[in-house]
Motif scaffolding. Structure first.
Motif, PDB file in Angstrom:
ATOM      1  N   ILE A 188      -7.725 -16.860 -11.138  1.00 23.16           N
ATOM      2  CA  ILE A 188      -8.224 -16.880  -9.468  1.00 23.16           C
ATOM      3  C   ILE A 188      -8.971 -17.097  -8.827  1.00 23.16           C
ATOM      4  N   ARG A 189     -10.194 -17.491  -9.053  1.00 23.17           N
ATOM      5  CA  ARG A 189     -10.776 -17.793  -8.770  1.00 23.17           C
ATOM      6  C   ARG A 189     -10.766 -19.744  -8.253  1.00 23.17           C
ATOM      7  N   GLY A 190     -10.173 -20.264  -9.660  1.00 19.73           N
ATOM      8  CA  GLY A 190      -9.601 -21.791  -9.650  1.00 19.73           C
ATOM      9  C   GLY A 190      -8.367 -22.181  -9.021  1.00 19.73           C
ATOM     10  N   GLU A 191      -7.163 -21.192  -8.392  1.00 19.80           N
ATOM     11  CA  GLU A 191      -6.727 -21.502  -7.436  1.00 19.80           C
ATOM     12  C   GLU A 191      -6.596 -20.753  -6.336  1.00 19.80           C
ATOM     13  N   GLY A 192      -7.809 -20.006  -5.737  1.00 21.81           N
ATOM     14  CA  GLY A 192      -7.906 -19.683  -5.086  1.00 21.81           C
ATOM     15  C   GLY A 192      -6.602 -18.775  -4.366  1.00 21.81           C
ATOM     16  N   ILE A 193      -5.787 -17.704  -5.727  1.00 25.53           N
ATOM     17  CA  ILE A 193      -5.797 -16.672  -4.794  1.00 25.53           C
ATOM     18  C   ILE A 193      -6.098 -15.232  -4.417  1.00 25.53           C
ATOM     19  N   LYS A 194      -5.754 -15.195  -3.335  1.00 34.02           N
ATOM     20  CA  LYS A 194      -5.941 -14.228  -2.495  1.00 34.02           C
ATOM     21  C   LYS A 194      -4.994 -12.987  -2.803  1.00 34.02           C
ATOM     22  N   ILE A 195      -3.985 -13.043  -3.098  1.00 37.74           N
ATOM     23  CA  ILE A 195      -3.520 -11.567  -3.572  1.00 37.74           C
ATOM     24  C   ILE A 195      -2.553 -11.369  -4.672  1.00 37.74           C
ATOM     25  N   ALA A 196      -3.223  -9.863  -5.214  1.00 41.33           N
ATOM     26  CA  ALA A 196      -3.015  -8.645  -6.278  1.00 41.33           C
ATOM     27  C   ALA A 196      -2.499  -7.728  -5.710  1.00 41.33           C
ATOM     28  N   MET A 197      -1.526  -7.821  -6.437  1.00 41.14           N
ATOM     29  CA  MET A 197      -0.413  -6.061  -6.932  1.00 41.14           C
ATOM     30  C   MET A 197      -1.029  -5.815  -8.354  1.00 41.14           C
ATOM     31  N   LEU A 198      -1.834  -4.818  -8.048  1.00 43.99           N
ATOM     32  CA  LEU A 198      -1.836  -3.747  -9.246  1.00 43.99           C
ATOM     33  C   LEU A 198      -0.790  -2.746  -9.916  1.00 43.99           C
ATOM     34  N   LEU A 238      -1.762  -5.435  -3.209  1.00 42.98           N
ATOM     35  CA  LEU A 238      -1.512  -3.698  -2.767  1.00 42.98           C
ATOM     36  C   LEU A 238      -1.487  -3.151  -4.585  1.00 42.98           C
ATOM     37  N   ASN A 239      -1.191  -1.406  -4.582  1.00 43.97           N
ATOM     38  CA  ASN A 239      -1.912  -1.312  -5.393  1.00 43.97           C
ATOM     39  C   ASN A 239      -0.673   0.447  -5.432  1.00 43.97           C
ATOM     40  N   TYR A 240       0.126   0.604  -6.968  1.00 43.45           N
ATOM     41  CA  TYR A 240       0.987   0.965  -7.428  1.00 43.45           C
ATOM     42  C   TYR A 240       0.012   2.014  -8.120  1.00 43.45           C
ATOM     43  N   ALA A 241      -0.769   1.924  -8.533  1.00 47.86           N
ATOM     44  CA  ALA A 241      -1.254   2.930  -9.533  1.00 47.86           C
ATOM     45  C   ALA A 241      -1.427   4.440  -8.263  1.00 47.86           C
ATOM     46  N   PRO A 242      -1.661   5.545  -9.135  1.00 48.30           N
ATOM     47  CA  PRO A 242      -1.300   6.790  -8.194  1.00 48.30           C
ATOM     48  C   PRO A 242      -2.368   7.495  -8.615  1.00 48.30           C
ATOM     49  N   ILE A 243      -3.643   6.384  -7.372  1.00 52.10           N
ATOM     50  CA  ILE A 243      -4.572   6.906  -6.985  1.00 52.10           C
ATOM     51  C   ILE A 243      -5.848   5.663  -6.165  1.00 52.10           C
ATOM     52  N   ASN A 244      -6.174   6.465  -5.136  1.00 50.89           N
ATOM     53  CA  ASN A 244      -6.904   5.803  -4.079  1.00 50.89           C
ATOM     54  C   ASN A 244      -7.978   4.712  -4.721  1.00 50.89           C
ATOM     55  N   ILE A 245      -8.510   3.616  -4.151  1.00 55.87           N
ATOM     56  CA  ILE A 245      -9.538   2.622  -4.572  1.00 55.87           C
ATOM     57  C   ILE A 245     -10.998   2.065  -3.810  1.00 55.87           C
ATOM     58  N   ASN A 246     -11.710   2.070  -4.033  1.00 63.13           N
ATOM     59  CA  ASN A 246     -12.514   1.737  -3.111  1.00 63.13           C
ATOM     60  C   ASN A 246     -12.960   0.004  -3.149  1.00 63.13           C
ATOM     61  N   VAL A 247     -12.326  -0.288  -1.913  1.00 59.50           N
ATOM     62  CA  VAL A 247     -12.855  -2.374  -2.262  1.00 59.50           C
ATOM     63  C   VAL A 247     -13.577  -2.115  -0.607  1.00 59.50           C
ATOM     64  N   PRO A 248     -14.922  -3.244  -0.392  1.00 61.33           N
ATOM     65  CA  PRO A 248     -14.977  -3.587   0.852  1.00 61.33           C
ATOM     66  C   PRO A 248     -14.075  -3.518   2.661  1.00 61.33           C
ATOM     67  N   ALA A 249     -14.795  -3.708   3.121  1.00 58.21           N
ATOM     68  CA  ALA A 249     -14.313  -3.382   4.186  1.00 58.21           C
ATOM     69  C   ALA A 249     -13.226  -4.894   4.962  1.00 58.21           C
TER      70      ALA A 249
END
Length: 210
Positions: free
Chosen positions: A144-154, A177-188
């Protein structure tokens, strides 16, 4: 559009823009070249006044009495949403849901391309699934770092979602984009959206007769 100008636009307005873009594409497929806020509103069950107000945040896209040129408005909304380019997307989780997402063709021509499919299971790593070879989560950050990917789906189990999200953020992902049935904490600064079909079903069953 600058970050400052984005900040003064309500997020609920931004959330409606993809709906307008989708409706405009449908109109374009019907060989229409001009539309109106009334026509869009009728298709989306949104008032024409609300549509005009939303679009006014981004400039004048139509003229009184003549409506909107569909191709022009599509181009402008793509610019606003920054989908006038192709964003690479990483999918984490090669279970049934992750595989279905990686096979979904609706991303094509709409600004997104699934670039990689990751999983933690030794049984899945190295398997070819369609055009993808499942890659280990252990290599996810470097890729992800090497290719500069900014978007992910969980598409991982709920108990794994936070740990995977932490790795994604560390790798430079700015939208999840989170499909897991839980809220996750990420930076603002990191955008996150949730898709949980059960919560939507539970919302609807409130209105049903038993």
């Amino acid at each position: 559009m600058s970050a400052k100008s984005q900040a003064v636009i309500p997020d609920i307005v931004i959330g409606r823009l993809p709906l307008y873009l989708r409706a405009l594409r449908r109109l374009q497929q019907e060989d229409k070249s001009v539309t109106s806020s009334q026509e869009l509103g009728g298709r989306l069950d949104i008032s024409s006044a609300q549509i005009r107000k939303d679009l006014s945040h981004f400039g004048g896209f139509g003229k009184q009495g003549t409506g909107y040129q569909i191709e022009y408005l599509i181009d402008k909304l793509q610019d606003v949403l920054q989908v006038n380019q192709e964003w690479m997307v990483a999918v984490i989780g090669a279970g049934n849901l992750g595989i279905a997402i990686s096979h979904y063709r609706g991303f094509q021509d709409r600004g997104f391309r699934i670039a990689h499919l990751f999983d933690i299971s030794p049984q899945k790593i190295g398997q070819r699934i369609g055009e993808f070879v499942v890659q280990p989560v252990s290599s996810m950050r470097a890729i992800i770092r090497g290719e500069g990917i900014k978007i992910a789906m969980l598409a991982v189990p709920a108990e794994d979602a936070q740990a995977v999200a932490d790795q994604l953020v560390d790798a430079g992902v700015m939208a999840i984009l989170n499909y897991a049935p839980i809220n996750i904490n990420v930076p603002a600064a990191v955008q996150i959206q949730y898709i949980d079909p059960v919560t939507h079903l539970q919302h609807m069953t409130f209105y049903l007769d038993d």
